[in-house]
Design an enzyme around this catalytic site. Sequence first.
Site, mmCIF file in Angstrom:
data_model
loop_
_atom_site.group_PDB
_atom_site.id
_atom_site.type_symbol
_atom_site.label_atom_id
_atom_site.label_comp_id
_atom_site.label_asym_id
_atom_site.label_seq_id
_atom_site.Cartn_x
_atom_site.Cartn_y
_atom_site.Cartn_z
ATOM 1 N N LYS A 156 2.815 -3.299 6.427
ATOM 2 C CA LYS A 156 3.007 -3.501 4.987
ATOM 3 C C LYS A 156 4.480 -3.301 4.610
ATOM 4 O O LYS A 156 5.033 -4.054 3.799
ATOM 5 C CB LYS A 156 2.118 -2.543 4.194
ATOM 6 C CG LYS A 156 0.625 -2.880 4.255
ATOM 7 C CD LYS A 156 0.304 -4.181 3.534
ATOM 8 C CE LYS A 156 -1.189 -4.437 3.421
ATOM 9 N NZ LYS A 156 -1.470 -5.776 2.813
ATOM 10 N N SER A 178 0.840 -1.205 0.000
ATOM 11 C CA SER A 178 0.000 0.000 0.000
ATOM 12 C C SER A 178 0.869 1.247 0.000
ATOM 13 O O SER A 178 1.996 1.231 0.506
ATOM 14 C CB SER A 178 -0.863 -0.019 1.261
ATOM 15 O OG SER A 178 -1.411 1.254 1.520
ATOM 16 N N TYR A 227 -0.646 -0.007 10.253
ATOM 17 C CA TYR A 227 -0.943 -0.696 8.990
ATOM 18 C C TYR A 227 0.203 -0.484 7.991
ATOM 19 O O TYR A 227 0.718 -1.433 7.390
ATOM 20 C CB TYR A 227 -2.249 -0.156 8.425
ATOM 21 C CG TYR A 227 -2.634 -0.666 7.054
ATOM 22 C CD1 TYR A 227 -3.258 -1.893 6.902
ATOM 23 C CD2 TYR A 227 -2.393 0.103 5.917
ATOM 24 C CE1 TYR A 227 -3.623 -2.351 5.642
ATOM 25 C CE2 TYR A 227 -2.763 -0.352 4.653
ATOM 26 C CZ TYR A 227 -3.373 -1.577 4.524
ATOM 27 O OH TYR A 227 -3.731 -2.028 3.284
#
Lengths: 327, 327
Positions: free
Chosen positions: B153, B125, B149
């Site tokens: 990633k 992402s 998050y």
Amino acid sequence: MDILVIGAAGMVGAKLVNKLCAAGEIGGKPIGKIVRHDVVVAGPPPASSFSVETFVGDLSVEGEAGKLVASRPHLIFHLAAIVSGEAEADFEKGYRINLDGTRHLFEAIRKVGGGYAPRVVFTSSIAVFGAPFPEAIGDEFFTSPLTSYGTQKAICELLLADYSRRGIFDGVGLRFPTICVRPGKPNLAASGFFSGIIREPLSGAEAVLPVGDDVRHWHASPRAAIGFLMHAAAMNTTELGARRNVTLPGVSCTVGEQIAALGRVAGPQFVKRIKREPNETIMKIVAGWPRNFDPKRGQALGFKAESSFDDIIRVHIDDELGGKIAG
Amino acid sequence: MDILVIGAAGMVGAKLVNKLCAAGEIGGKPIGKIVRHDVVVAGPPPASSFSVETFVGDLSVEGEAGKLVASRPHLIFHLAAIVSGEAEADFEKGYRINLDGTRHLFEAIRKVGGGYAPRVVFTSSIAVFGAPFPEAIGDEFFTSPLTSYGTQKAICELLLADYSRRGIFDGVGLRFPTICVRPGKPNLAASGFFSGIIREPLSGAEAVLPVGDDVRHWHASPRAAIGFLMHAAAMNTTELGARRNVTLPGVSCTVGEQIAALGRVAGPQFVKRIKREPNETIMKIVAGWPRNFDPKRGQALGFKAESSFDDIIRVHIDDELGGKIAG
């Protein structure tokens, strides 16, 4: 100020504990206690006005980190790691020690709770970077490591930043240059020759040089390394913002320039003790390593290294050889 | 060609399986079987000339990944993750699903052995990046995420690159733009409004806009997302070298430009359904997000997105609304 040093039996760890014991304080706060931890037994503790406790254990074993932080040390130096050569040779061990060990420590701190949020100083490495590089690597260049060791360090940097952002601890990650001149016996690091070609001749022995004279690399002395750690322990971390990992200043020079510095500082007879034995494997590994940095941010944050390789050799002669060299 | 899709019940996973079933082949090789895996039950499988098996389970549970790779699928899409909002709200769940789940998969592949080295396509992402940013983020900009998050990633990207370098698998990490217009119900992602302000008006409902019109962001359609995955599955990965993670092309535009595009493509009456309700929390989160990229490498590698936000809206109308919009 209670201090925990993980990896205390290593070269940097032992020097750091010596420095802390001699200083008696850090950032103006008197030291109350030092706890040394390592997977091997550290040497006898230096003289100090406070207690120095020593524990032997494996940080990667479940529960070990919890025991170490239960007493809520205010300052934690996490220096423990297996070196690049070993992490590359043993995939599982590298991830277990260098990644899982660090994560266990971070998780153990989180689980103490009750507002506990110590300063954590973590030694990362320029191995987080991988070729191809710009002429000098800037502070916003991406981490694309070419070794498992570099990968593990880059992952721990990300964890350190996220745990700090969350307020779980107050972390500073330090991307150490290659420490040169490294005293004592060679370790398994493929970078060992950078120190060997200075250390061995100065102690009257021959040294093997496995790469060409044009190989450029990034160095700082053990004394500078201890300075980095002491500064990170006491610095104002609000200046870091969310970017908790810092490329440190160092000296960029070629192997040829290292050898020329040896000739200037010690004399041409020492240079003759360097034997050139090209080693394809080491040449290939070293080709992926950083050569030069533009560490503006680390300098602005107050971190200091030597300004020439001549100075790095003089530090070695002063700190390791009592100012004398074998003729 | 046997294919494993992890996260197959999600929006992207379901569209990918539909595409694979319709195509019947990938990179010129006929598909023999698809295995769908997710923590929730996927919808009924689409019609296909080969078998589509469906398993429900939690990748973060020890042993689950081993079962999935025991049959040695040639191609693995790993799309499973909890979204940014949830990973920020639940620290432990985020690390367990987004980091440990991925690591279990990578380790399970390693342990199959016997020369097994599948293509692994992993959805990363743009959340791996954190402000402050340059005007357009280049391919060598560093990953300094401002969410857990994004941290998870970025760590998985590093693991993917190291496992690929070691020859354990043949990985491609794709830094997805924000997928817009996302069909269906809003999820917990804080980015939901970027789709909501287009999707809701087009279906006759009101939409809430919690940020200012000058907020710039980076978008690609669900159709482009499936194109990215299909291309990554069949591409020649020797072009990637050791740098296995790719910033993908997308459309950079402001919320105001999104709204203007809605007016052009659908009509001014749709724009009136957007209600401005500034939300400090969401504004603060979004302020740390990437706004624009210079994705030269992803373009050179053959990845393709839309060239305007008008096109992104047209794709939504074609693919989700059967070409028709509510008046």
